[in-house]
Design an enzyme around this catalytic site. Sequence first.
Site, mmCIF file in Angstrom:
data_model
loop_
_atom_site.group_PDB
_atom_site.id
_atom_site.type_symbol
_atom_site.label_atom_id
_atom_site.label_comp_id
_atom_site.label_asym_id
_atom_site.label_seq_id
_atom_site.Cartn_x
_atom_site.Cartn_y
_atom_site.Cartn_z
ATOM 1 N N GLU A 120 0.833 -1.141 -0.112
ATOM 2 C CA GLU A 120 0.126 -0.010 -0.171
ATOM 3 C C GLU A 120 0.954 1.245 0.002
ATOM 4 O O GLU A 120 1.852 1.161 0.830
ATOM 5 C CB GLU A 120 -0.765 0.009 1.289
ATOM 6 C CG GLU A 120 -1.749 1.355 1.338
ATOM 7 C CD GLU A 120 -2.166 1.099 2.865
ATOM 8 O OE1 GLU A 120 -1.984 0.340 3.723
ATOM 9 O OE2 GLU A 120 -3.114 2.278 3.152
ATOM 10 N N ASP A 151 -1.170 -1.122 5.840
ATOM 11 C CA ASP A 151 -0.834 -0.597 7.180
ATOM 12 C C ASP A 151 -1.970 -1.402 8.165
ATOM 13 O O ASP A 151 -2.926 -1.857 7.569
ATOM 14 C CB ASP A 151 -1.354 1.001 7.306
ATOM 15 C CG ASP A 151 0.200 1.724 6.742
ATOM 16 O OD1 ASP A 151 0.000 2.869 6.307
ATOM 17 O OD2 ASP A 151 0.931 0.882 6.491
ATOM 18 N N ASP A 176 -3.820 0.090 9.873
ATOM 19 C CA ASP A 176 -5.083 0.830 10.336
ATOM 20 C C ASP A 176 -6.433 0.451 9.575
ATOM 21 O O ASP A 176 -6.510 -0.340 8.566
ATOM 22 C CB ASP A 176 -4.735 2.228 10.249
ATOM 23 C CG ASP A 176 -4.153 2.432 8.793
ATOM 24 O OD1 ASP A 176 -3.763 3.666 8.523
ATOM 25 O OD2 ASP A 176 -4.431 1.677 7.862
ATOM 26 N N ASP A 185 -7.625 2.376 7.093
ATOM 27 C CA ASP A 185 -7.358 2.293 5.737
ATOM 28 C C ASP A 185 -6.733 0.981 5.130
ATOM 29 O O ASP A 185 -7.189 0.503 3.791
ATOM 30 C CB ASP A 185 -6.424 3.539 5.517
ATOM 31 C CG ASP A 185 -7.066 4.558 4.579
ATOM 32 O OD1 ASP A 185 -6.421 5.436 4.092
ATOM 33 O OD2 ASP A 185 -8.271 4.400 4.145
#
Length: 641
Positions: free
Chosen positions: A429, A502, A504, A506
């Site tokens: 990403e 990640d 998170d 997202d």
Amino acid sequence: MENNEHYDASDIQVLEGLEAVRKRPGMYIGTTDVKGLHHLVWEIVDNAIDESLAGYCNNIEVIINKENSITVKDDGRGIPVDIHPKTKISTVETVYTVLHAGGKFGGGGYKVSGGLHGVGASVVNALSKWVEVKVYKNGNINYIRFENGGHTTEPLKVIDKCDINRTGTVVTFKPDPEIFDTDIYDYNTLKVRIRELAFLNKGLKITIRDDRDDEDTTGETFIYEGGISEYVRFINQGKTPIHENIIHLEGTEDNVMFEVALQYNTGYNDNIYSFVNNINTHDGGTHEEGVKRALTRVINNYARKNGILKEKDESLTGDDVKEGLTMIISCKHPNPQFEGQTKGRLGNSEVRKLADNVFSEGFEKFLLENPDEAKKIVEKAMLACRARNAAKKAREITRKSDLAISNFFGKLSDCKSKDPKVSEIFIVEGDSAGGSAKKGRDSMTQAILPLRGKILNVEKARLDRALGNEEIRTIITAFGTGIGDEFDLSKLRYDKIIIMTDADVDGSHIRVLLLTLFYRFFRPIVEAGHIYAAQPPLFRIMHGKTRKYVLDEKEKEEYLASLPDNVRARAEIARMKGLGEMDAEELNETTMDIEKRTLRKITVDDCVAADAIFEKLMGDEVEPRREFIEENARYVENLDI
Ligand code: 28F
């Protein structure tokens, strides 16, 4: 003492039987990892479900107790407590200590022959630290306990009275930590299958409760009078149906029960699941083949008869007619033949005809009685057919030549090795992490494909549109397998496809998009176990010049505990926000280096779960999204899929 009298030759043989299970547990429960741990629960639950299929049990309870032992309760007749004529010990002790040769393997038993109960109980006993069985019968609570792989600690005895009308069986067991890699039960894993069993056994009430977590011991109850029709409604929530009513068809022949429920939605995904005696036949089989054959034939006949398909038009294919179709097939068979590597395929040939007959008769009737819906269903299949042809043309663009192009434009940093067995590709990403990954990688065997932003939401797109998306085209080209009906797994250019995003929300979103893409268009790659999720460190612990990255809470606690008190007191702990916080060397050290990294293998179930979560997050309806976020709000910071 009289209760030693029955320790004769048969007991030695009995314990040898359970000893064999302890020696090679994989033979009986498949694996001893977390899947095997949960399999123990299904063996016991299946016996309670058999009692329900026999018509005597309406309620089943599953409880995860504090020390990760499991209690399963039913309100059936109660396992017989009389002395078993053959073994000279009580039937309940026999059921729990004699390894029934033959018998059913795997999921619930549909037993028309005398309600014989399965082999599972003794296998669970063999693999448990202890097992306690209470049988409520004849106004008594009968109790027996086994320890260390099935040794009876004391023969069956009455420990209390109960209401004369109360009957049933309560089993509590603690898996043996020496046998299993983990002894931590996963509530969601149990809940998903329990809900499915409630759908598959209409009217049966099944409750699950987690007593390990003090503040939340409400638990959940599942009961579906509408059975598999309600399963279809459940899968289609968040989707837009093409026809309001769910079609439900059923028929029985020679003791074989067959039923199917279906509803088309406006999406492009098909969600078709089939079961035999509650066992999920992931690889299909004759029940599914019969239905699909009938579906294709009936839709083509209808389309031609009503002039929607012209003489010159080619017929619609099985793929065209299953677009947007949610369907559950459930077959109950007294003598099912399971085939294939994972026993996931039904082989009984007589079922194909039964399924075809029941489905074609019922579905023809539905189309005739609902001309508006019929038109929509057929037109949708026609559109799918056109898109399939368009995709065929569009696919030319992902030929080998593109590999040079995408390499050239610097999207894909391929590895030097051309040997798929040692090559792996990281789908990363964002450009910054992509940059570090390129620097930190082993360029002989590790390829890097940085993803710029969100890839197309393929949930909503047909193959031809997905092929139009730059990022997806590069992925297809990099994999080398082609896509759709010219997909060829043997052309896969990497042994491992590693999603590195990640930790998170997202990152989870990107992972969901990728899993949906793989599930939709590259399912054989998922099934062959080539897809992995990288596990970047969650915490960085700094003390002095030392920088230690740890995977999760558990490793953090262990590492801190390993430090001298004065060092631990000064240690600084940071929660990692993203891959970009690490330089190339750290990223390599913690997440990419084959010797040091941890990868999580992605299964089809992960994709299905992602697909369901995806639907909630990205679907048309707002309601499921709000519900989902509320339901998961308490741990949204590491919303992991
Ligand atoms: C919590 C798990 O295991 N329930 C069960 C029964 C009921 C009978 C039974 C089971 C006869 C000899 C095979 C009772 N009365 N729940 C359960 N409920 N086993 S397991 O019989 C065992 C068979 O061995 C039962 C009359 N017939 C059958």
